[in-house]
Enzyme design. Structure first.
Site, PDB file in Angstrom:
ATOM      1  N   PRO A 121     -14.412  14.946 -25.311  1.00 46.29           N
ATOM      2  CA  PRO A 121     -15.016  13.953 -26.205  1.00 46.29           C
ATOM      3  C   PRO A 121     -15.615  12.783 -25.431  1.00 46.29           C
ATOM      4  O   PRO A 121     -15.039  12.330 -24.443  1.00 46.29           O
ATOM      5  CB  PRO A 121     -13.814  13.476 -27.035  1.00 46.29           C
ATOM      6  CG  PRO A 121     -12.655  13.628 -26.102  1.00 46.29           C
ATOM      7  CD  PRO A 121     -12.936  14.850 -25.279  1.00 46.29           C
ATOM      8  N   TYR A 180     -34.459   8.738 -28.748  1.00 43.07           N
ATOM      9  CA  TYR A 180     -34.094   9.659 -29.837  1.00 43.07           C
ATOM     10  C   TYR A 180     -34.410   9.080 -31.213  1.00 43.07           C
ATOM     11  O   TYR A 180     -33.965   9.617 -32.225  1.00 43.07           O
ATOM     12  CB  TYR A 180     -32.584   9.953 -29.818  1.00 43.07           C
ATOM     13  CG  TYR A 180     -31.991  10.263 -28.480  1.00 43.07           C
ATOM     14  CD1 TYR A 180     -32.329  11.429 -27.798  1.00 43.07           C
ATOM     15  CD2 TYR A 180     -31.069   9.407 -27.894  1.00 43.07           C
ATOM     16  CE1 TYR A 180     -31.751  11.721 -26.576  1.00 43.07           C
ATOM     17  CE2 TYR A 180     -30.493   9.695 -26.672  1.00 43.07           C
ATOM     18  CZ  TYR A 180     -30.847  10.845 -26.018  1.00 43.07           C
ATOM     19  OH  TYR A 180     -30.278  11.129 -24.816  1.00 43.07           O
ATOM     20  N   CYS A 204     -42.933  -3.534 -20.920  1.00 40.57           N
ATOM     21  CA  CYS A 204     -44.352  -3.378 -21.246  1.00 40.57           C
ATOM     22  C   CYS A 204     -44.650  -1.981 -21.774  1.00 40.57           C
ATOM     23  O   CYS A 204     -45.328  -1.180 -21.120  1.00 40.57           O
ATOM     24  CB  CYS A 204     -45.189  -3.675 -20.014  1.00 40.57           C
ATOM     25  SG  CYS A 204     -44.953  -5.369 -19.524  1.00 40.57           S
TER      26      CYS A 204
HETATM   27  N1  LLP Z   1     -19.329  18.120 -22.739  1.00 36.60           N
HETATM   28  C1  LLP Z   1     -20.546  18.496 -22.354  1.00 36.60           C
HETATM   29  C2  LLP Z   1     -20.705  19.719 -21.562  1.00 36.60           C
HETATM   30  C3  LLP Z   1     -21.676  17.717 -22.708  1.00 36.60           C
HETATM   31  O1  LLP Z   1     -22.880  18.108 -22.334  1.00 36.60           O
HETATM   32  C4  LLP Z   1     -21.489  16.540 -23.474  1.00 36.60           C
HETATM   33  C5  LLP Z   1     -22.634  15.718 -23.863  1.00 36.60           C
HETATM   34  C6  LLP Z   1     -20.187  16.181 -23.842  1.00 36.60           C
HETATM   35  C7  LLP Z   1     -19.128  17.000 -23.468  1.00 36.60           C
HETATM   36  C8  LLP Z   1     -19.869  14.967 -24.635  1.00 36.60           C
HETATM   37  O2  LLP Z   1     -20.437  14.995 -25.892  1.00 36.60           O
HETATM   38  P1  LLP Z   1     -20.052  13.881 -26.968  1.00 36.60           P
HETATM   39  O3  LLP Z   1     -18.601  14.050 -27.325  1.00 36.60           O
HETATM   40  O4  LLP Z   1     -20.306  12.548 -26.375  1.00 36.60           O
HETATM   41  O5  LLP Z   1     -20.954  14.159 -28.096  1.00 36.60           O
HETATM   42  N2  LLP Z   1     -27.602  10.866 -24.491  1.00 36.60           N
HETATM   43  C9  LLP Z   1     -27.397  11.449 -25.804  1.00 36.60           C
HETATM   44  C10 LLP Z   1     -26.184  12.358 -25.833  1.00 36.60           C
HETATM   45  C11 LLP Z   1     -26.242  13.466 -24.835  1.00 36.60           C
HETATM   46  C12 LLP Z   1     -25.004  14.323 -24.825  1.00 36.60           C
HETATM   47  C13 LLP Z   1     -25.003  15.227 -23.664  1.00 36.60           C
HETATM   48  N3  LLP Z   1     -23.816  16.005 -23.530  1.00 36.60           N
HETATM   49  C14 LLP Z   1     -27.291  10.346 -26.836  1.00 36.60           C
HETATM   50  O6  LLP Z   1     -27.397   9.184 -26.477  1.00 36.60           O
HETATM   51  O7  LLP Z   1     -27.134  10.634 -28.017  1.00 36.60           O
END
Ligand code: LLP
Length: 419
Positions: free
Chosen positions: A274, A316, A342
């Site tokens: 997470p 996004y 900018c």
């Molecule tokens: N495990 C893996 C293999 C991942 O690629 C990710 C996120 C996570 C865990 C954690 O996911 P979470 O629990 O945070 O949803 N920059 C984007 C989010 C990119 C997520 C990439 N991978 C944003 O700002 O929404």
């Protein structure tokens, strides 16, 4: 539940007025609540207490070593995707036996580093990566613990850029053909196959895609076991969403109940990765209004934080609530909240009802704890902002604001341009 609350019209982080920190250290800055980080970690982890499991915080979401230390102190591990993240996790005191390494493009150097540190497992995403890992492990005379990231082809129903579990995404090995890769891996002298892993996307707001994917993984694991391939670890990745605006994602406890029900008697240690659900609503970005500006058709509030500090709105079209740090009596108005970069794409909010602001006012960009600072850049040669952690009535700068000198660190004017 988080600890950013108004008391007498003033936003506080736990017991500290946000305006006080701004007055003392300047703006912009990211501000994290220690109590919220801990509470969110426990809210995720505790419902799984009845089964063997490990919660590995996704370092990419929020990488400051002070933040990682909070989770290490609560028995958490780390999900890393680079040598840099491994370095951070180790510096923060995360037990290497609780570190899992994900990502499609691990280099041989990164593999060697992680092998020497004895991490829990590599989540391998392709056959070529498997071959490279075998070679590196053989070179070091060690055995690499491996789980393959399988792609279950499940639609997570989230933003296209952060969907990962569809057949068309670059991640994982298709679940239909992964069995053969497992069979090959069991023949390799320096590979120990121990698990299956999966991550289908981020900011999921319903449990059904997780359960659909888990259903497919269970069938897959049963087939592997039929072939005599042992599976002791099942890594279900991250992805649980949070409330930014009007979403109503499942609570971690509801997610846990659904997973535990579906898992049945699968006899595996569950691993979770997470990120957002723990850090997202545990941090805000505090910014000050520079100017307000009425265009022919729009009002603009120009603030001192931009897309280089918080990329999510530009990248996004993500929604982050914007709240006053000190509640005024000026009411609300529709405006774009924009940064000093900018580019027209430099905005924190568009056509949004925001507090009527005047130069000097402080605004809080909410839900910025995940993928906020960790995605910040120096674009427009802007020093990256400070990060601050509050614990009860204390606050500490956990990352100093960068200076102009830090901007050019490592840059060199070559001899042929000198003199
Ligand atoms: N495990 C893996 C293999 C991942 O690629 C990710 C996120 C996570 C865990 C954690 O996911 P979470 O629990 O945070 O949803 N920059 C984007 C989010 C990119 C997520 C990439 N991978 C944003 O700002 O929404």
């Amino acid at each position: 539940m988080n600890h950013f609350i108004y008391k007498n019209g003033e936003l506080h982080c736990e017991a500290v007025p946000v305006a006080r920190i701004a007055a003392e250290i300047g703006t912009p800055f990211y501000l994290y609540s220690h109590a919220t980080l801990s509470q969110h970690f426990k809210a995720f982890d505790t419902p799984f207490a009845s089964i063997p499991h490990l919660s590995c915080f996704a370092v990419k979401a929020c990488s400051n070593i002070a933040i990682l230390r909070v989770f290490a102190g609560l028995g958490g591990g780390a999900d890393i995707v680079s040598g840099g993240e491994l370095f951070r996790a180790l510096k923060a005191g995360v037990d290497p036996a609780r570190i899992v390494y994900s990502g499609v493009g691990k280099t041989r150097e990164e593999m060697a580093y992680a092998l020497k540190e004895n991490i829990l497992q590599f989540n391998v995403e392709s056959e070529q990566e498997l071959d490279a890992l075998q070679e590196v492990a053989a070179g070091l005379g060690v055995v690499a613990p491996v789980s393959f990231r399988v792609n279950p082809d499940v639609d997570p129903k989230t933003h296209a850029y952060i969907s990962t579990g569809l057949a068309k995404n670059k991640f994982g090995i298709p679940i239909e053909t992964a069995g053969e890769v497992y069979a090959r891996a069991t023949e390799m002298a320096n590979i120990k196959v121990q698990g299956v892993s999966c991550h289908i996307g981020s900011q999921l707001t319903t449990v059904s895609p997780f359960i659909e994917s888990l259903g497919k993984l269970k069938i897959f694991i049963a087939k592997l076991r039929d072939r005599g391939i042992g599976v002791t670890h099942l890594d279900l990745g991250g992805g649980l969403g949070i409330k930014y605006d009007a979403e109503s994602p499942p609570l971690p406890a509801e997610y846990a109940e659904a997973i535990k029900k579906e898992i049945g008697d699968l006899d595996c240690t569950l691993i979770f990765e997470p990120g957002r659900v723990i850090a997202g609503n545990a941090g805000i970005l505090v910014t000050r209004v520079h100017y307000t500006k009425a265009g022919p058709s729009k009002k603009f509030v120009v603030v001192d934080a931009g897309m280089n500090d918080l990329a999510r709105p530009s990248l996004y079209d993500a929604y982050h609530a914007i709240e006053p740090v000190v509640e005024g009596s000026g009411g609300r108005e529709i405006a774009d909240v924009v940064g000093p970069i900018c580019e027209t794409g430099d905005f924190l909010a568009r056509d949004r009802e925001v507090p009527v602001s005047a130069p000097g006012d402080l605004l809080a960009v909410m839900s910025a704890g995940a993928y906020g600072f960790s995605m910040a850049s120096n674009y427009n040669s802007r020093p990256r902002v400070a990060e601050v952690m509050v614990a009860d009535d204390r606050y500490r700068v956990i990352r100093a604001r960068e200076t102009y000198e830090s901007l050019i660190r490592g840059e060199v004017i070559p001899d042929f341009l000198q003199g």
